[in-house]
Design a protein around this motif. Sequence first.
Motif, PDB file in Angstrom:
ATOM      1  N   ASP A 231       0.039  12.322  15.387  1.00 14.10           N
ATOM      2  CA  ASP A 231       0.106  11.488  16.578  1.00 14.10           C
ATOM      3  C   ASP A 231       0.713  12.295  17.711  1.00 14.10           C
ATOM      4  O   ASP A 231       1.513  13.179  17.482  1.00 14.10           O
ATOM      5  CB  ASP A 231       1.000  10.276  16.343  1.00 14.10           C
ATOM      6  CG  ASP A 231       0.270   9.222  15.556  1.00 14.10           C
ATOM      7  OD1 ASP A 231       0.885   8.656  14.661  1.00 14.10           O
ATOM      8  OD2 ASP A 231      -0.906   8.986  15.836  1.00 14.10           O
ATOM      9  N   HIS A 386       5.233   2.418  14.332  1.00 16.77           N
ATOM     10  CA  HIS A 386       3.824   2.823  14.205  1.00 16.77           C
ATOM     11  C   HIS A 386       3.648   3.719  12.972  1.00 16.77           C
ATOM     12  O   HIS A 386       2.756   3.491  12.149  1.00 16.77           O
ATOM     13  CB  HIS A 386       3.411   3.563  15.483  1.00 16.77           C
ATOM     14  CG  HIS A 386       2.092   4.273  15.418  1.00 16.77           C
ATOM     15  ND1 HIS A 386       0.969   3.829  16.077  1.00 16.77           N
ATOM     16  CD2 HIS A 386       1.714   5.411  14.779  1.00 16.77           C
ATOM     17  CE1 HIS A 386      -0.039   4.651  15.843  1.00 16.77           C
ATOM     18  NE2 HIS A 386       0.383   5.625  15.062  1.00 16.77           N
ATOM     19  N   HIS A 390       1.614   3.065   9.215  1.00 19.33           N
ATOM     20  CA  HIS A 390       0.619   3.901   8.532  1.00 19.33           C
ATOM     21  C   HIS A 390       0.859   3.875   7.022  1.00 19.33           C
ATOM     22  O   HIS A 390      -0.080   3.886   6.228  1.00 19.33           O
ATOM     23  CB  HIS A 390       0.695   5.352   9.021  1.00 19.33           C
ATOM     24  CG  HIS A 390      -0.018   5.604  10.322  1.00 19.33           C
ATOM     25  ND1 HIS A 390      -1.262   5.098  10.601  1.00 19.33           N
ATOM     26  CD2 HIS A 390       0.340   6.334  11.418  1.00 19.33           C
ATOM     27  CE1 HIS A 390      -1.641   5.502  11.815  1.00 19.33           C
ATOM     28  NE2 HIS A 390      -0.685   6.240  12.332  1.00 19.33           N
ATOM     29  N   GLU A 412      -5.044   3.348  13.507  1.00 21.38           N
ATOM     30  CA  GLU A 412      -4.182   3.627  14.668  1.00 21.38           C
ATOM     31  C   GLU A 412      -3.933   2.360  15.485  1.00 21.38           C
ATOM     32  O   GLU A 412      -2.812   2.116  15.938  1.00 21.38           O
ATOM     33  CB  GLU A 412      -4.816   4.702  15.560  1.00 21.38           C
ATOM     34  CG  GLU A 412      -4.916   6.078  14.910  1.00 21.38           C
ATOM     35  CD  GLU A 412      -3.583   6.630  14.449  1.00 21.38           C
ATOM     36  OE1 GLU A 412      -2.537   6.203  14.984  1.00 21.38           O
ATOM     37  OE2 GLU A 412      -3.582   7.472  13.535  1.00 21.38           O
ATOM     38  N   HIS A 472      -7.316   7.670  18.122  1.00 21.36           N
ATOM     39  CA  HIS A 472      -6.137   6.954  18.632  1.00 21.36           C
ATOM     40  C   HIS A 472      -6.556   6.053  19.790  1.00 21.36           C
ATOM     41  O   HIS A 472      -6.087   4.932  19.929  1.00 21.36           O
ATOM     42  CB  HIS A 472      -5.059   7.928  19.115  1.00 21.36           C
ATOM     43  CG  HIS A 472      -4.370   8.658  18.010  1.00 21.36           C
ATOM     44  ND1 HIS A 472      -4.761   9.895  17.582  1.00 21.36           N
ATOM     45  CD2 HIS A 472      -3.327   8.297  17.233  1.00 21.36           C
ATOM     46  CE1 HIS A 472      -3.977  10.282  16.594  1.00 21.36           C
ATOM     47  NE2 HIS A 472      -3.094   9.330  16.355  1.00 21.36           N
TER      48      HIS A 472
END
Length: 751
Positions: A231, A386, A390, A412, A472
């Motif tokens: 990311d 975030h 995942h 995402e 993303h």
Amino acid sequence: MNKIFYTLTGIALCLMAAPGISSAQSSGNSFRDRYYREGSYFFDDITKIRLPELFTIYKAEFGLGQDDDMVQTNNVVTDQGQFTTKYEHYHKGIPVEGSMINVIGSKGIAQYANGFLVTELNIDNSNIIPVQQAIDAAIQYVGATTYLWQDPLLEDELKAESGDPDATNFPKTADLIITKKRGEQYTADARNYQLCYRVVIHALNPSSVTDVYVDANTGALYTSQNALEHDYTATGTQWTWYNGWHNNIKTRSCGSCFNFWLHDVDRNIFTTKYGVNPWNKGSYNKDNNNNWVENDTKTASSAHWALERAWEYYINRHGRWGTNYGGKRVHVQTAASGILGTSANAGYLDANGNDNIYLSNDGSYPGSGSAGGAGYSMAALDIMGHEYNHGMIKASSALGSLGDLEAKALNEGYSDIFGNRIERYTLGTTDWSIGEATGWLVRYLDNPHNDIPTPSPARYLEPGYWNASAYHNAGGVIRKWFYLLANGGTFGGQTVSAVGLETADDIAYITYNWWLWSNVKYLEAANQTVHATVAHWGRCSQQHKQVVKAFRAVGLNVPIPLCFKIDIDGPVILQPSESAVFKVRLNEISDPNGQYSWDIPSSWNAVAQGNTLTLNSANSIESREISAKYTAADGTVSKASMVVHFSDVPWQPTNNMPVSPVSGQLELLPEQIDAINIYPNPATNTVTISIKGFTDKANLEIYDLAGRIIKSEILSVEKTNIDISGITEGIYLIKLNINGHMQTKKLSIIR
Ligand SMILES: [Zn+2]
């Protein structure tokens, strides 16, 4: 369930022919014809399907053969008996990557199933190369100048901390797995699957972490992928404290040496520098007064605090104790520019039995890392949320694990949604963005076009914005959907009424955990969300209608529900002794003065009055259909029916989700959990059980998947070889009782 069917549009038919699931839709009355609609199985007719029957007596109906097993890996049962359970696919005892089915139902009776299976596999496991050959091939393929195990400091650290002079970061072993060639052009067809060793290679220079799949029959490279979910690769320009001052992080000290470490033993969250063992008590990320204000440890303590809050969100809001419901360890690693690159980055990786979350160096603070760099700390609450999400996805639907771009975009997008949720839940903030604390890398739920630095699409395939490989950004579509559902608004020709943030949260969470699978496409995910909403909130409920409108607003044209008919509401699965109330519900029409008549099984002791039927008792556990007729004032007649099953399957709530604080509930200390090793796995004739720090004795029992004891033994030394030559091929559970501490591990036997 009622009997209203969606119109089968061209899109729906296209989904039904999805690869990987055997197709028999033209013939009259196959299992698939009866139950499969728009991506899910709906077990809503008179046949009662018990959960244990699904992959035994109905196994062939899913296209599975004698060499295939579906293994239950994740099972949540509420006090009321609602269950959601995940089955993973094994072929000849070897896991088939990404191949899985989720089953949803009540009191032991299956109501829905969804997922993706690789059928007609015929893998040759009779001729397997030695694991060392696969590791050599993987290292040669990566072709780096230096690797993690070639750094003498990291190697010494590992040996010192583990107390094992032979410990090394070198990959000593690798798992056998059946996997697909990566790339969109390879479909999920059995012919594109191969038996491989998965070798994870950490390279230092040039830095990378790679899943290398080596053909286990030939030793040739089969496929590979970047193992890290990367990311944030932009360059930063500012530093803030981000989430304010807090006095509640959990740390650990040695008691007499005036040092504290970022070890939260209760929540099993360990924050160290990159490459350092989670249980390390040495000199990394330490503080001498437990007051973490110095710049050189600020990123570490901010990340540690954020993970604790994310962890609490999942247990308090969704009853989930770690990603695996059993307290799986989170290992946060700072100064990880070695694998993330020198600009500001964060990443997630499932490896070494941990959920690993990496943060790159903070360029401006020399004490925070060795390489320096152009970026700043990524340790903001929404970004850490975030990354942890995942892990939740990896442990459930595994979205994108086979490299499919739309599934990765959904991964995402959901992680952005839940990163934002965690920040709101913890701090009461009201923004609709993630990463706003950094100021230079921001993604929005309400308007993805405003994303910084690259605008994202707000609609599926939106011209000028859509780029599937920028996944993303492509997550912007599900973000916008969530925003419209939670908050309401007019967009894309639709006016969506808000269902509220908490309900939208439930819909998104339930869907990504139990209604999606590894290579799902955007439109399939939208249809599955509709199914999940109908299952939980009812057909033609307000939630159902708004979910549909919000999807159509973002260009995902799921079917519009037909809500002008009548439905019966009531429990579909009952215990034999349970009483129940059923009610006729009029959807778009409103006529309290209409006339109702009921068709009730003769064996039921039931009373009908107006639109309400009360079942007092039933003298049979046979499944029954009930129906109701509604006559409107103008003489129009509508009918609805539903099937009611009586459970004859024992069920109990799962006990792996503590509702009280977890202190004292951890059964083994992290050191001990890590100390049990079972190898080789899969095994053939002998398996070795090694228990580090062994004191007295341990009881070992091997169970088959039906819960029968196959073998038991008392272990009295640190390493024991167990003869398994008399046990047939398959998946088994090894249960170890060490001084009253229970540990369960999976064992696969192949020949
Ligand atoms: Zn991500």
